[in-house]
Write a protein that holds these residues in place. Structure first.
Motif, mmCIF file in Angstrom:
data_model
loop_
_atom_site.group_PDB
_atom_site.id
_atom_site.type_symbol
_atom_site.label_atom_id
_atom_site.label_comp_id
_atom_site.label_asym_id
_atom_site.label_seq_id
_atom_site.Cartn_x
_atom_site.Cartn_y
_atom_site.Cartn_z
ATOM 1 N N SER A 193 0.781 -1.194 0.038
ATOM 2 C CA SER A 193 0.066 -0.013 -0.067
ATOM 3 C C SER A 193 0.845 1.404 0.141
ATOM 4 O O SER A 193 0.568 2.156 -0.652
ATOM 5 C CB SER A 193 -0.938 0.172 1.164
ATOM 6 N N VAL A 197 1.082 4.536 -2.971
ATOM 7 C CA VAL A 197 0.816 5.772 -2.520
ATOM 8 C C VAL A 197 1.919 6.793 -2.861
ATOM 9 O O VAL A 197 1.657 7.841 -3.267
ATOM 10 C CB VAL A 197 0.089 6.027 -1.119
ATOM 11 N N GLU A 692 -8.802 4.855 -4.256
ATOM 12 C CA GLU A 692 -7.847 5.827 -3.793
ATOM 13 C C GLU A 692 -8.532 7.112 -4.009
ATOM 14 O O GLU A 692 -9.004 7.486 -5.020
ATOM 15 C CB GLU A 692 -6.419 5.768 -4.531
ATOM 16 N N GLU A 697 -5.814 5.418 0.557
ATOM 17 C CA GLU A 697 -6.504 4.232 -0.003
ATOM 18 C C GLU A 697 -7.399 3.755 1.071
ATOM 19 O O GLU A 697 -7.235 3.708 2.193
ATOM 20 C CB GLU A 697 -5.397 3.319 -0.205
#
Length: 750
Positions: A193, A197, A692, A697
């Motif tokens: 994750s 990002v 997102e 997220e």
């Protein structure tokens, strides 16, 4: 409290502001005061934005996605060249810490309002930065990681760092991509994750691991340096009130530090700046153990202006943007360390478009009413200041950070400043988009915050305890909303869509005129031939999903309102409401969306707006500001109420006890980044879709075991409450992906 720096030493005639929202407006304000021509840039989503209107010139960069507009270095520099800009001010976020923009400006012969490329690169790489400052005897947080390390590599070294730990992008800042990991089993998912990002936010997915310092204070020091060897600090800011590693409330000075501790930390921050030959405004961030303020650990340097810079401006009387421009032009800073004097106390609260009741998910919508109570913006504003990037009519989408405005207050004492800030938040009106205003007010009222006992986990603990949650709707709120809906919609069935289409000109929607009752052909008072006037039925649904049926007789300027009964009289507002309630609602032409509400002889000014449905089957929303708080109430018409009743009955007779809704809906608007394959078997709690929005997220989970019927794909844009998947129980007859697909019989086809 005004700027004490000279106004004639920047040397720039035109400056392009490579940003949007409130920071772009803030920089443009200083440029205007200095007599410097300002150039705004915008994406298609921001064509009508406030910063575009306030600039002297504006240039389109590209489509709404930041990667195709605000993050496009070539487009930004081309705009600067085309408009004859002498300098580019990057604000914060976007390209503000990107060496590529500094290099491109240098090649084009344009000044970059920020540090040099070497300093940007050194401090952009948190791994390199820790090594550099550690060599200067500045203490750093233990950690691991270097460029090129894969997820497997980081998993292998995590044990040496120790759990709990923090996964954070090496590039960028603002808390984006940072994930707390408390157990080894959770690390692989956190790394995946964080990389996504980091790549989308900063264009660099390098990660590092740091030992998590539990419940520390986050204290940062503002530094300034020029090309003539002067390096000074402007004191510290307390930034410990954070949520998801994102600052929410900041203040200056810190209530923790003594003058001696302030001097030590300030000198350490100056040493960090000297270590990379820093030029411009920057912020050195430290973690400080709350129980041991003599200790501090360097975590990073932000090589740009900070969101929270106004509190430093308020206690020093300096305009940091002007000082940035002076230094970028090659002029001396003009101040020495002894010239920096801190006066009083300042506190800032960030006003976000988000829904505290929905776990602080980002919110979107159109600003139907905005009122800043006439509070000015910029460094000359005191004792109240409101730096904003919105106005009535602004559209808040899901492409960018949800920060709308910053409310700032100054006082002789910390208590005085906090009181003033709470009052400013109470008077600031935003209707049409959910905000965190009520949460901010409850946070400022918390005893721990009032006492200055702060740490980075305080907000999470308060949220977990239920503090600052949604308040029950007040009965006076229902009276105001019901009168507004009844006068706007008329008798059943509801015709809100027709009225909302031109709501700016219709009474009852914030337009000119009265409450719509002066025209006898439009006055909907329930009159019937040879019968008593019929009461109009209005159903209002609050944030908790509770429906309140209100009946209104008469016209808005003279009505009788019958409220739903409450067995315990547990209404908000003083005492239980009388039955029935005599009330009136009359338009106040002095302000947008303003009305005078009178209830049993007590008159108060409220703000009201009606948000038309965004999709079929979605009720209209009544937005009400009253007595310093805002509520949003859904106002379903008769057909929508009938559909709700059918759904309630269907759930009540579920085939199995505890049956769950098979539909999985997006909790917020955003972009799909991951999705399971259509037809995959899934277990309850499995991640079906990841969305997102605004660089965060959010995972949507399977409600029960079954087969996934996925309605979206990665890259799709989804709306709030859109169905993204349906999970069919295994015995529902849904297709089994492992079963052979039957072939059509074409033998006898004619």
């Amino acid at each position: 409290m005004t700027s004490e720096t000279p106004h004639d030493a920047t040397g720039f005639r035109t400056v392009l502001v490579a940003n949007r929202g409130e920071i772009a407006c803030r920089v443009i304000g200083t440029l205007r005061r200095l007599g410097v021509r300002s150039v705004a840039v915008f994406s298609d989503a921001d064509a009508g934005a406030r910063h575009v209107r306030e600039a002297d010139v504006a240039v389109r960069l590209g489509p709404a996605p930041a990667a195709q507009s605000y993050l496009d270095v070539d487009a930004v520099v081309a705009a600067a060249v085309a408009t004859g800009a002498d300098a580019v001010h990057p604000g914060y976020g976007f390209l503000s810490e990107n060496p590529a923009l500094a290099r491109a400006c240098e090649r084009a012969g344009i000044a970059f309002v920020g540090p040099g490329v070497d300093a940007l690169e050194a401090m952009a790489d948190k791994l390199a930065a820790k090594s550099i400052v550690g060599a200067r005897a500045v203490p750093v947080v233990p950690g691991a990681g270097e460029a090129g390390m894969s997820d497997d590599d980081l998993v292998a070294v995590a044990g040496a760092v120790g759990f709990p730990l923090l996964v954070k992008p090496s590039a960028g800042g603002g808390g984006k991509g940072m994930v707390v990991v408390r157990a080894a089993d959770d690390l692989p998912g956190a790394l995946a994750s964080a990389r996504r990002v980091a790549a989308s936010s900063f264009g660099d997915d390098t990660l590092l691991l740091e030992r998590l310092v539990e419940a520390p204070r986050h204290i940062e020091v503002q530094v300034l340096a020029d090309t003539h060897g002067t390096v000074v600090h402007l004191g510290e800011r307390e930034c410990s009130l954070q949520r998801r590693h994102q600052k929410v409330v900041e203040e200056a000075p810190s209530p923790l530090l003594t003058p001696a501790q302030r001097a030590r930390m300030g000198e350490a921050a100056c040493e960090v700046a000297r270590s990379v030959g820093y030029v411009g405004a920057g912020t050195v961030e430290f973690l400080v153990p709350a129980g041991s303020p003599d200790e501090f650990f360097f975590i990073e340097m932000n090589t740009r202006l900070q969101v929270e810079h106004p509190v430093t401006e308020m206690v020093t009387g300096l305009d940091l943007v002007e000082l940035q421009l002076r230094v970028a032009s090659g002029a001396p800073l003009g101040i020495a360390q002894d010239d920096v004097v801190l006066r009083g106390h300042a506190v800032e609260a960030r006003l976000y478009a988000e829904s505290p009741e929905r776990g602080f998910l980002p919110a979107t919508g159109s600003v139907l009413v905005y009122d800043d109570d006439g509070v000015p913006s910029g460094p000359d504003a005191a004792p109240l200041r409101l730096d904003s990037g919105i106005s009535t009519g602004a559209v808040v989408g899901g492409h960018y950070d949800p920060l709308l405005a910053k409310a700032v207050a100054w006082g002789e004492t910390r208590e005085h400043a906090v009181d003033r800030l709470e009052g400013l938040l109470a008077r600031t009106v935003v209707l049409g988009v959910e905000t965190n205003t009520a949460f901010l007010r409850s946070l400022l009222a918390d005893p721990e915050v009032r006492a200055g006992r702060l740490d980075t986990g305080l907000i999470d603990r308060l949220v977990a305890s239920g503090a600052g949650g949604a308040r029950a709707v007040a009965w006076v709120d229902l009276v105001a909303a019901a009168l507004f809906v009844a006068s706007s919609r008329g008798a059943e069935p509801g015709v809100v869509d027709r009225f909302a289409a031109d709501s700016r000109d219709k009474p009852g929607f914030g337009g000119a005129g009265g409450a719509g009752d002066d025209d006898p052909w439009r006055a909907r008072d329930g009159w019937r031939l040879n019968a008593p006037a019929a009461a109009r039925r209005v159903v209002l649904v609050d944030a908790a999903g509770d429906a309140h049926e209100v009946r209104v007789s008469g016209v808005a300027r003279d009505a009788v309102v019958h409220l739903p009964a409450r067995d315990d009289d547990g209404w908000e507002s003083p005492g239980a409401p009388p039955h029935p309630v005599r009330a009136s609602l009359v338009r106040d032409p002095g302000a947008d969306g303003a009305w005078w509400l009178t209830v049993d002889g007590v008159r108060e000014r409220v703000r009201l707006a009606l948000d038309a449905p965004s999709a079929a089957g979605v009720p209209a929303t009544v937005w009400l500001w009253r007595d310093g708080r805002t509520v949003a109430l859904a106002a379903p018409d008769r057909e929508q109420r009938a559909a709700r009743a059918r759904d309630d009955r269907r759930r009540a007779r579920g085939d199995t006890p505890g049956a769950t809704d098979p539909e999985v809906r997006a909790a917020m608007p955003g972009t799909v980044v991951t999705a399971v394959a259509d037809g995959d078997p899934v277990a309850a709690g499995a991640v079906l879709v990841t969305v997102e929005a605004m660089k965060m997220e959010h995972s949507l989970l399977a409600p029960h075991d079954g087969v996934a019927d996925v309605r979206v794909r990665p890259g799709d844009l989804v709306r709030r409450d859109q169905v993204v998947a349906v999970v069919h129980p295994h015995d529902s007859g849904a297709a089994d992906p492992a079963a052979p697909v039957p072939q059509p019989d074409t033998q006898g086809a004619s």
